[in-house]
Design a protein around this motif. Structure first.
Motif, short mmCIF file in Angstrom:
data_model
loop_
_atom_site.label_atom_id
_atom_site.label_comp_id
_atom_site.label_asym_id
_atom_site.label_seq_id
_atom_site.Cartn_x
_atom_site.Cartn_y
_atom_site.Cartn_z
N UNK A 32 0.82 -1.22 0.00
CA UNK A 32 0.00 0.00 0.00
C UNK A 32 0.84 1.26 0.00
N UNK A 33 0.18 2.40 -0.10
CA UNK A 33 0.87 3.69 -0.08
C UNK A 33 0.34 4.51 1.07
N UNK A 90 0.22 4.76 -6.95
CA UNK A 90 -0.09 3.43 -7.47
C UNK A 90 0.38 3.29 -8.91
N UNK A 91 1.13 2.23 -9.17
CA UNK A 91 1.67 2.06 -10.52
C UNK A 91 1.01 0.89 -11.25
N UNK A 132 -2.13 -11.32 -7.97
CA UNK A 132 -3.26 -10.97 -7.09
C UNK A 132 -3.79 -9.62 -7.55
N UNK A 133 -4.56 -9.61 -8.63
CA UNK A 133 -4.94 -8.33 -9.26
C UNK A 133 -5.69 -7.37 -8.34
N UNK A 134 -6.24 -7.87 -7.21
CA UNK A 134 -6.96 -6.93 -6.35
C UNK A 134 -5.99 -6.11 -5.50
N UNK A 135 -4.71 -6.47 -5.52
CA UNK A 135 -3.74 -5.75 -4.68
C UNK A 135 -3.02 -4.68 -5.50
N UNK A 136 -3.20 -3.42 -5.07
CA UNK A 136 -2.56 -2.31 -5.78
C UNK A 136 -1.12 -2.15 -5.27
N UNK A 137 -0.21 -1.89 -6.20
CA UNK A 137 1.20 -1.74 -5.83
C UNK A 137 1.58 -0.26 -5.92
N UNK A 138 2.13 0.26 -4.81
CA UNK A 138 2.54 1.67 -4.78
C UNK A 138 4.06 1.78 -4.82
#
Ligand SMILES: Nc1ncnc2c1ncn2[C@@H]1O[C@H](COP(=O)(O)OP(=O)(O)OP(=O)(O)O)[C@@H](O)[C@H]1O
Length: 495
Positions: free
Chosen positions: A126-127, A134-135, A141-147
Motif C-alpha cells: 500500500x501507499x 499506485x503504478x 493478485x490483481x486486487x492488490x494495488x502496488x505503490x
C-alpha cells in the motif's frame, strides 16, 4: 485453492532469507506465501522458481520410452512432485506497518507454507502517504494495488528496461503523471516525440530544443553542425571562427566571415570551404535549434512542471549535445541552489532519458557528452536533488557504472539473454530466478525491485489511456478503411 490455504511444506535446508518448499501443486512464480520461522514469527516470501518432476519420466532415455512413460505419468497423479524456491522478503508484522525487517531464523522444515491473503499483501504494497503512488496491480493478485515511492525516484535514480513494445514509455508516462500531480519538476528528453499528447493536468510544458551556439564549446558546435569527428582541419577552422564570433552582434555573419577568412591559407582552403557549406546546410535544416539569441536552457525549463524537450527532429549526435547541455546546467544550478546561492531550480528535479543506451553507451569508443554528465549525476546527483530515470531496450549497451548506480529498477519483458545477464550483473536487486522469468512477461508487465518498492513485485502496470504513440500500427485496419472506388493500375498510369 483459495487465498490463505496451505500450499506446501518447508523442505530441508531452509535459510533465514530463502528456502525450498514441496508443494501440493505448481505454485506460479511471483506468488506470495507466508511461513513461520523457528521462533513463531510469520514471514512473507515470494516464489521465485517452480519445478515439476515426474519420477516415471526420470528413467526415460529415448522417444518410445518417453512416450510410454508420459502416458503412465499422466494417469498417475502420485507420480508428480512439485517444488518451489522462495525468497524471504521480511517479517509480516513489520511489513504491515511499512517496515522491512528480515527474520534472524529460518522456517522449520516440515512446517506449513500458506498463500498470503490479499489483505496482507495490500498492507505490504500500500501507499501510506502521498510519497507513494499506485503504478499497477500484483500480477498474481490483481486486487492488490502496488505503490511506489516517488521520493526514491527523485533521489536514487531509476532504470526502466525492457524490449521494444514491452511498455517502457507507458511506465515513464505514469511516472510523469504522478510527478505532475505532486507539482514536481521533471525534464523528459523525448527522442521520439511520444509525450506531447500526455494529459498532465495542465502541468506539462513543451520545450523546443534550442541551444545558443555562443554558449557551446567548439567540439559541441562541430557536433551539432555534424562535422565529422575525424575531420580535424574542419574542426580547427570552426574553432578559430567561433572565437571571433562568440560575442559578435551578428553571430552567423561573423562566423561565416571567420571561416571564409581562412580560405587564404592554402592548407585550410578546402576545409574552410567545406565548413562554409556545412554551416549553410545545417542552418537550412535545423536553424531553429541553433539560436544565437536564445536564453540558456535553464530559462526554458519551468519549475513545478513536466518539461518535455522534443528531440524528434535531431540526429543522435545533435540530441547528445542538447541533452548534455541541459543536464549540465540543471546539475550546476542545483549545486548553486544547495549551496545557498540563488538558483533557477529551487526544488529537486527528475531527468528522464529515453534511448539511454544511445546517449549513455558503455563501449570505450562511444564517448558521448551525455555519458560524462549522466555518470556525474548518477554518482553525485542525490546530494543536490537531481535524479536520473534512464529508459532502454538494449541494456547491454548501457554504461555499466551508470546502470549500477540506479537505486531502483523496473524490468519488463527482455528477450535477449545478454541483456538479461547484463542487467543482473549490474544490479544488486535482481536475483537469477527473477531474471530467468523476464522473457515470459507480457507487454505491460514488469518486475519492480530496489528502493522505490517495499518489496520486489511482479506487476501488471496501469495503462495510460491517452498515450497512443508507441502503439503498434494496425496497418491492415487502416488500409481497409480507404473510402471510394479503387483505381486500377492502368488508370493510375494514365493519371
Ligand atoms: N501497462 C500496459 N497495459 C496495457 N497495454 C500496455 C501497457 N503498457 C504498454 N502497453 C501497450 O504496449 C504497446 C507498447 O507500449 P510502449 O510504447 O509503452 O512500449 P515501449 O517499450 O516504450 O516501446 P518502444 O521501445 O517501441 O518505445 C502500446 O500499444 C501500449 O499501449
Amino acid at each position: 485453492m483459495s487465498a490463505g490455504d496451505v500450499v506446501g511444506i518447508v523442505a530441508n535446508g531452509a535459510l533465514p532469507y530463502e528456502f525450498d518448499a514441496i508443494t501440493r501443486e505448481a505454485v506460479p512464480v511471483g506468488d506470495y506465501v507466508v511461513v513461520r520461522t523457528a521462533d513463531g514469527s510469520e514471514v512473507l516470501g515470494m516464489v521465485e522458481g517452480t519445478t515439476i518432476n515426474s519420477e516415471i519420466m526420470e528413467v526415460a532415455r529415448n522417444f518410445s520410452d518417453a512416450s510410454e512413460a508420459g502416458e503412465l505419468a499422466l494417469r498417475n497423479p502420485r507420480d508428480k512432485s512439485y517444488s518451489s524456491h522462495v525468497r524471504v522478503l521480511g517479517l509480516l508484522d513489520g511489513l504491515r506497518s511499512g517496515e522491512v525487517r528480515m527474520p534472524s531464523l529460518p522456517p522449520v522444515p516440515g512446517s506449513t507454507m500458506r498463500r498470503a491473503t490479499p489483505e496482507e499483501l495490500s498492507a505490504a504494497f500500500g501507499g501510506p502517504d502521498r510519497r507513494w503512488f499506485p503504478i499497477g496491480s500484483l500480477l498474481r493478485s490483481p486486487s492488490v494495488r502496488v505503490h511506489v515511492d516517488v521520493n526514491r525516484v527523485a533521489s536514487r535514480h531509476l532504470a526502466i528496461l525492457a524490449s521494444t513494445g514491452a511498455g517502457k514509455s507507458n511506465m515513464l508516462a505514469l511516472i510523469a503523471k504522478a510527478i505532475a500531480g505532486l507539482r514536481g519538476t521533471m525534464v523528459i528528453f523525448d527522442y521520439h516525440g511520444e509525450y506531447a499528447g500526455l494529459d498532465l493536468g495542465g502541468r506539462g510544458r513543451p520545450v523546443m530544443p534550442v541551444v545558443n551556439p555562443r554558449h557551446l564549446d567548439p567540439d559541441e558546435l562541430a557536433d551539432l553542425l555534424e562535422i565529422r569527428e575525424g575531420a580535424g582541419k574542419q574542426r580547427h577552422v570552426l574553432e578559430e571562427a567561433l572565437s571571433g564570433a562568440r560575442d559578435a552582434r551578428d553571430f552567423w555573419g561573423s562566423l561565416r566571415e571567420g571561416v571564409e577568412g581562412q580560405e587564404d591559407d592554402r592548407e585550410y582552403r578546402e576545409p574552410a570551404r567545406r565548413v562554409a557549406d556545412i554551416i549553410e546546410s545545417a542552418l537550412r535544416r535545423f536553424g531553429s535549434v541553433l539560436d544565437p539569441d536564445s536564453p540558456p536552457p535553464l530559462r526554458l525549463l519551468a519549475e513545478g512542471y513536466v518539461n518535455v524537450v522534443n528531440l524528434s527532429e535531431l540526429s543522435p549526435r545533435q540530441a547528445d549535445v542538447v541533452i548534455s547541455r541541459y543536464m549540465e546546467e540543471v546539475l550546476a544550478d542545483r549545486k548553486r541552489s544547495r549551496s545557498g546561492e540563488p538558483g533557477v531550480l529551487r526544488k529537486p528535479v527528475v531527468l528522464a532519458l529515453e534511448e539511454a543506451h544511445v546517449f549513455i553507451p558503455g563501449g570505450r569508443e562511444d564517448r558521448t557528452k551525455t555519458r560524462e554528465t549522466a555518470a556525474r549525476i548518477a554518482r553525485e546527483g542525490r546530494k543536490f536533488g537531481v535524479s536520473l530515470v534512464i529508459v532502454s531496450q538494449r541494456p547491454q549497451r548501457l554504461d555499466q557504472d551508470v546502470l549500477s548506480q540506479m537505486g531502483s529498477l523496473a524490468v519488463g519483458r527482455l528477450l535477449n539473454q545478454r541483456d538479461r545477464s547484463f542487467v543482473q550483473d549490474s544490479s544488486e536487486f535482481l536475483t537469477e530466478e527473477m531474471t530467468g522469468y523476464l522473457p515470459d512477461l507480457n507487454p505491460g508487465e514488469a518486475i519492480l525491485v530496489g528502493q522505490w518498492v517495499k518489496l520486489p513485485a511482479m506487476v501488471k502496470v496501469d495503462r495510460v489511456e491517452e498515450k497512443l504513440v508507441g502503439m503498434d500500427v494496425d496497418a491492415v485496419g487502416e488500409w481497409s478503411s480507404w473510402g471510394g472506388p479503387s483505381e486500377d493500375t492502368d488508370e493510375f498510369i494514365r493519371r
